[in-house]
Design an enzyme around this catalytic site. Structure first.
Site, mmCIF file in Angstrom:
data_model
loop_
_atom_site.group_PDB
_atom_site.id
_atom_site.type_symbol
_atom_site.label_atom_id
_atom_site.label_comp_id
_atom_site.label_asym_id
_atom_site.label_seq_id
_atom_site.Cartn_x
_atom_site.Cartn_y
_atom_site.Cartn_z
ATOM 1 N N ASP A 1 0.573 -1.065 0.213
ATOM 2 C CA ASP A 1 -0.017 0.002 0.340
ATOM 3 C C ASP A 1 0.640 1.162 -0.280
ATOM 4 O OD1 ASP A 1 -1.789 1.941 0.552
ATOM 5 O OD2 ASP A 1 -2.436 1.143 2.329
ATOM 6 N N LYS B 1 -2.995 9.159 -3.219
ATOM 7 C CA LYS B 1 -2.920 10.501 -3.150
ATOM 8 C C LYS B 1 -2.177 11.524 -4.057
ATOM 9 C CE LYS B 1 -3.468 9.882 1.818
ATOM 10 N NZ LYS B 1 -4.495 10.771 2.378
#
Ligand SMILES: Cc1ncc(COP(=O)(O)O)c(C=O)c1O
Length: 450
Positions: free
Chosen positions: A263, A292
């Protein structure tokens, strides 16, 4: 005429916010570089890149231009049966730079969905490899039997791997799959009865590495996948752990054919000093999650990359082996255009120099930060790439420590935005933050009195 903040109070429910005790939100009108400007033209240095996304700062003209161009051309199109240039281009560019042997990119909307996709891929990989699934709807309808699900699992020649492995203190997002693989905490507490079972192990250290490896040796063949935030557990408290030991653990895990899911929603795009945190490791993941900074923090986009091995398990004449997952805005062209623009900026020498400067400036600050003086006691001062973090010793460790709100308010008063995780203070600036701006944040923390 009511102010924006008053109108907000009437109609908005904010994320991660206790409305009963919250202070009125600040009405932000515009952004420029590392600065956010409110409606009265006060400015605030965004020292946490607005929840860790705006690596190039706010309202970057180059990204804005590319978004505008794309919006005029094609704002959106369904992504099944259609494709478009920006989606293919990012996939091509990402596949060249991702740490590992990835061959396909699956798009979604944010970090949680990038993780959700990864977990579902790993779970279905094992099903698809071993199980013959048939649709019994027709058969049961004829016999007048209950056909509620219609799907029946007929054979499973291989032992089905059902167990999932994750780290304690992990945070992977707020959807149900992502919550399930995250450490049970105040964030997941109300939902704990609805989360699926996960084995949580400690992040590796010199004392536990042998135990962790023996655990994997004994249980590895029942584990389908392992999800980890490489080197930095962010929302869990900006916890940094050792690359060598993670590699040692990953070697053991990979030897059992457990699917490794990195991740890198936060750690991607130079946050830890290298392009991806997995670049510090010999063992590369089978699946990687991005979001992000993927669009430079300008548009919502998630991406999950998979190796050919994973993809091949879904490619079949048997339609039930299809990956039945997708979102309305999958591969939104404007978000993809923003992502391409962000990658362009990342490749510039200026950006790399800025990152280097921030890393050095943060290092010097860590050396100056007293662990104890008459005003402030701190502990565990640490750094990875452009991120630094430390704990303030006051009122106990943990996310619910009110010291966070106190620091945020004090910082805002002098034009800085910080949002500690409980008593864990961290700085994660946009790469365009100037030397003076970062110095101002450092000085604030050095002089902080509580
Ligand atoms: C490592 C990691 N994974 C996943 C997420 C979830 O991302 P999002 O908030 O975009 O859903 C986060 C968010 O902080 C994260 O830090």
């Amino acid at each position: 005429m009511p102010s924006l903040t008053e109108r907000d109070k009437e109609v908005i429910w904010h994320p991660y916010t206790q409305h009963k005790t919250m202070l009125p939100p600040i009405a932000i009108e515009r952004g420029e570089g590392s600065l956010l400007f409110d409606e009265n033209n006060n400015n605030y240095i965004d020292a946490i890149s607005s929840w860790w996304v705006n690596i190039h700062g706010h309202a970057h003209p180059y990204i804005a231009e590319k978004i505008f161009e794309q919006a005029k051309k094609l704002e959106h199109v369904i992504f099944t049966g259609f494709t478009h240039e920006p989606a293919v281009q990012i996939a091509e560019r990402l596949l060249k730079i991702l740490p590992g042997n990835f061959s396909k990119i699956f798009y979604s909307d944010n970090g949680s969905t990038a993780v959700e996709v990864a977990i579902k891929m790993a779970m279905q990989y094992w099903r698809n490899k071993g199980q013959v699934i048939s649709d019994k709807r027709e058969e049961t309808r004829d016999k007048g039997q209950d056909s509620a699900s219609g799907i029946s699992l007929t054979t499973y020649p291989l032992p089905l791997r059902k167990k999932i492995l994750a780290f304690k203190n992990s945070y992977h997002g707020d959807t149900f799959g992502a919550m399930s693989v995250s450490e049970r905490s105040v964030f997941t507490f109300p939902f704990q009865d609805y989360l699926f079972e996960v084995i949580f192990i400690e992040t590796p250290n010199a004392n536990n590495i042998q135990d962790l490896k023996s655990f994997i040796q004994q249980n590895g063949n029942e584990i389908s996948c392992f999800i980890y935030e490489p080197l930095l557990q962010a929302a869990g408290g900006m916890l940094i752990y050792d690359a060598k030991l993670l590699d040692e653990l990953l070697s053991e895990i990979k030897s059992h054919e457990i699917i490794c899911i990195a991740d890198e929603v936060l750690t991607g795009f130079y946050r830890t000093g290298k392009f991806f945190a997995s670049d510090y490791l010999e063992n590369k993941p089978d699946i990687i999650c991005l979001s992000k900074a993927l669009t430079g923090g300008t548009m919502a986009l998630g991406a999950t990359a998979a190796t050919q091995k994973i993809f091949d398990a879904f490619s079949s004449d048997d339609k039930t082996k299809t990956f039945f997952h997708g979102h309305s805005f999958t591969a939104n062209p404007i978000a993809c255009a923003a992502s391409l623009a962000s990658l362009d900026l990342l490749e510039k020498e200026e950006c790399k120099k800025n990152i280097e400067r921030i890393i050095n400036q943060q290092k010097e600050f860590c050396l100056q930060l007293p662990t104890t003086n008459d005003k402030l006691q701190t502990k565990n001062i640490r750094q990875i790439g452009s991120i630094i973090a430390f704990e303030i010793i006051d009122g106990g460790d943990g996310y619910l420590n009110n010291i966070s709100a106190v620091i945020t308010q004090k910082a805002l008063q002098i034009g800085i935005y910080l949002r500690p995780l409980g008593n864990t203070v961290y700085i994660m600036p946009p790469y365009c933050i100037t030397e003076e701006q970062l110095n101002k944040v450092h000085e604030f923390l050095l002089k902080l009195q509580l």
